[in-house]
Design an enzyme around this catalytic site. Structure first.
Site, mmCIF file in Angstrom:
data_model
loop_
_atom_site.group_PDB
_atom_site.id
_atom_site.type_symbol
_atom_site.label_atom_id
_atom_site.label_comp_id
_atom_site.label_asym_id
_atom_site.label_seq_id
_atom_site.Cartn_x
_atom_site.Cartn_y
_atom_site.Cartn_z
ATOM 1 N N SER A 195 -3.719 -4.004 -2.077
ATOM 2 C CA SER A 195 -2.370 -3.616 -2.445
ATOM 3 C C SER A 195 -2.360 -2.977 -3.831
ATOM 4 O O SER A 195 -3.052 -1.989 -4.063
ATOM 5 C CB SER A 195 -1.445 -4.829 -2.346
ATOM 6 O OG SER A 195 -0.095 -4.453 -2.315
ATOM 7 N N ASP A 299 0.672 -1.981 8.943
ATOM 8 C CA ASP A 299 1.147 -2.240 7.585
ATOM 9 C C ASP A 299 2.436 -1.458 7.343
ATOM 10 O O ASP A 299 2.422 -0.229 7.194
ATOM 11 C CB ASP A 299 0.077 -1.824 6.574
ATOM 12 C CG ASP A 299 0.351 -2.367 5.173
ATOM 13 O OD1 ASP A 299 1.521 -2.690 4.884
ATOM 14 O OD2 ASP A 299 -0.605 -2.456 4.377
ATOM 15 N N HIS A 330 -0.148 -6.019 6.361
ATOM 16 C CA HIS A 330 -0.668 -5.987 4.991
ATOM 17 C C HIS A 330 -1.556 -7.211 4.776
ATOM 18 O O HIS A 330 -1.176 -8.187 4.120
ATOM 19 C CB HIS A 330 0.524 -5.986 4.025
ATOM 20 C CG HIS A 330 0.226 -5.474 2.666
ATOM 21 N ND1 HIS A 330 -0.353 -4.247 2.425
ATOM 22 C CD2 HIS A 330 0.453 -6.021 1.438
ATOM 23 C CE1 HIS A 330 -0.468 -4.060 1.128
ATOM 24 N NE2 HIS A 330 -0.004 -5.130 0.501
#
Length: 640
Positions: A195, A299, A330
């Site tokens: 991320s 995601d 994610h």
């Protein structure tokens, strides 16, 4: 911990403390194995743990003093061997945590680092690596201010790479203190992170900094504009909120930096200099490091377009690269393919940081999850072999339900923007017309068709008011079993067992909860999405007022995908207005007309169009059983 798991993972390499190979000499060296081997866990002494504050050259908080960022270090002890560095630069070490178990950094009474999130230190330090975890400027123990992907963020991490290579100043305290150098390292650095952390790795690599040998971005951003906006529309959240979160409520001396984020990110979705400064794609030509990218096709936080545009830019620069594409949302690969991930990452770092001839660079360049826990490897990612294929809508016998095929059509369609509806409302009843969307469907496909890459939609649209937002999606209609990436775990769930990955130390556990795939039986999948503001039809940098009743043409992107539509399934294009799941409604939503002759979708089809996608044949439209329709997303956007 089930002992039977270890041989498959380690190829005979012991991990548990009791089984560690004793330190053979006062200064052990990482011992290269024959081709195909891996580094061994020979550094068994308690690691050296320390913090160095590195000058960034910036003064983000405006106090007249150059900011220093905290680099927490754990490295092999009892050796004079120089070692490479695995680095994770993050804003989340105190506010939010890292990994499936939200681990945070911990310190002893003297402020020395003890607990390092994730398994990197436990596993890799015994094998001859140092682990460096960097607090980005404005977070945890670092000075300065968060600027959400801007120069402060990227410089925070680059400065540490420079320090490791003798080009920046480090000190043993945040203020004043004695200079500290890093004679213990080779200067070779591999950056990794999920991320925001992986985004920083992308940004540092795009500076071309010397010493950065490889990056492993997981679910990472390549352009911050595409995280908060999409072709002129807003996703409804802004970078200043994330800045306050990672600063744990906000630092008063960083008010000016936050105001810059507010001023530079207008709600109308225009591209501005702030967004251009946070776009790493144009600088991909500077990347010298190899890249091992990982992304979830489900995601909906960091969307797949982030991977697609970054991968394409790296390919143009000839960068050595590899990719894993999962069906998860994610999620870190440690939590969806753990044993294979640790094995592969181990060999990847051995090759690019230790220089070992293990052959990892010659293995499959892409691994794609086709069904839960079913992976397909290939020497070159199929997205690089796809050819653009344009499909055109045609009116059907029922208004609002049309056909999709290779030949251009004539006529018109229309829908009324209803901001209370979204993509799952539109997709769930493909056999019924809806005033809120236009749906165009192929007949049953004659053979499996793989769509891999980034597509686009072109619309010839006539707004009924002076504001109009558009949504488009590509849908595979047919039964399938997928990972439940829309569920709470985004495709995984915790089990009652755990496994250990490296050596546990007091205050720094190497054991983690095991996970397993969650599955969902569905009758359709949304495989690519895109959104746009028709007012940006001429420029993303400046929206123009629309004249009701005037036709406009606009092309906007669909997210990157790699999906096989099985023979017998149907492929559909849905065009609507505001998608409540993602975008903000225009001030005055209204009716939007489509000129079918000027509307099309261009898809990256592996092998090209013919005979994969043929003209629609008259047949009953797909029917979705209510109990097999995907549930609406249960995911929280704008999170680590």
């Amino acid at each position: 911990m089930p002992e039977a798991r270890w041989p498959a993972l380690l190829c005979g390499i012991p991990l548990a403390v009791a089984a560690m190979t004793p330190q053979a000499a006062a200064t052990p060296q990482p011992t290269p194995e024959p081709p195909g081997g891996v580094s061994q866990p020979v550094f068994t002494a308690e690691p050296v743990r320390e913090t160095v504050w590195v000058e960034t050259g910036l003064d983000g908080d405006g106090d007249g003093v150059v900011d220093r960022v905290a680099a927490d270090i754990a490295r092999p002890a009892g050796t004079d061997a120089r070692v490479p560095v695995i680095m994770d630069a993050s804003p989340y070490y105190s506010c939010c945590g890292r990994g499936n178990e939200s681990e945070r950094k911990t310190y002893d009474e003297q402020g020395r680092p003890v607990g390092f999130p994730l398994f990197y230190d436990n596993y890799f330090i015994p094998r001859g690596y140092a682990t460096v975890l960097v607090d980005l400027a404005g977070t945890n123990r670092s000075q300065g201010c968060v600027d959400v992907g801007g120069p402060s963020d990227v410089t925070s991490a680059r400065a540490v790479v420079d320090w490791l290579n003798g080009r920046a100043k480090g000190f043993d305290s945040a203020d004043g203190g004695r200079p500290v150098e890093a004679p213990w390292t080779t200067g070779d650095v591999g950056m990794i992170g999920k991320s925001y952390d992986g985004t920083i790795a992308n940004g540092v690599a795009a500076t071309g900094v010397e010493g950065l040998r490889t990056i492993v971005p997981i679910g990472a951003i390549s352009s911050w504009y595409d995280y908060y906006r999409s072709d002129g529309v807003s996703f409804g959240f802004d970078p200043v909120g994330l800045a306050r979160t990672v600063e744990e409520g906000g630092r008063p001396d960083c008010d000016a930096a936050k105001q810059d984020l507010v001023d530079g990110a207008p709600a109308n979705g225009d591209m501005t200099p702030l967004w251009s400064e946070r776009n790493h794609v144009p600088d991909a030509g500077n990347v010298r490091a190899s890249v091992f990218a990982v992304h979830g096709q489900g995601d909906l936080n960091v969307k797949m377009v982030q991977f697609g545009q970054w991968w394409d830019a790296l390919a143009r620069g000839g960068v050595e690269r590899r990719v894993w594409l999962s069906q998860t949302g994610h999620v870190d690969p440690f939590d969806f393919r753990r044993e294979e991930w640790v094995r592969t990452l181990h060999r990847w770092f051995d090759h690019y940081l230790l220089g070992m001839d293990d052959g990892v660079e010659k293995e499959a360049a892409a691994s794609v999850e086709r069904a839960p826990d079913v992976w397909s490897d290939e020497p070159v990612w199929g997205g690089e072999q796809a050819r653009p294929t344009t499909l055109h809508p045609r009116p059907g016998s029922t208004g609002g339900l049309g056909e999709l095929g290779p030949e251009p059509g004539q006529g018109s369609a229309s829908f009324t923007d209803d901001p209370g509806l979204g993509e799952y409302d539109w997709a769930a009843r493909p056999d019924q017309p809806s005033p809120a969307r236009a749906l165009f469907t192929t007949g049953p496909l004659q053979r499996d068709t793989r769509i891999a890459g980034t597509g686009s939609v072109t619309v010839a649209a006539t707004p009924g008011t002076d504001t109009a937002h558009l949504s488009a999606m590509l849908v595979d209609y047919g039964p399938a079993t997928t990972r439940d990436y829309l569920g709470q775990g985004e495709g995984i769930r915790d089990t009652a067992t755990e496994s250990c990955w490296g050596e546990s130390r007091p205050g720094d556990d190497a054991c983690y909860t095991d996970t397993e795939a969650t599955r969902s039986d569905v009758d359709f999948e949304i495989i690519a999405r895109g959104w746009a503001d028709l007012a940006n039809h001429e420029s993303l940098s400046e929206e123009r007022p629309l004249r009701p009743g005037t036709p406009y043409e606009m092309t906007f992107r669909l997210a990157t995908t790699d999906h096989v539509v099985p023979a017998g399934h149907r492929l559909a294009l849905i065009i609507g207005g505001t998608d409540k799941e993602f975008i903000v409604a225009p001030p005055r939503p209204g009716e939007i007309g489509l000129d079918i002759s000027g509307t099309s979708v261009t898809l990256p089809v592996v092998g090209g169009a013919s005979p994969h996608i043929t003209a629609t044949t008259p047949a009953a439209p797909p029917v979705v059983r209510p109990d097999r329709a995907p549930q609406q997303p249960d995911v929280q956007l704008n999170r680590p």
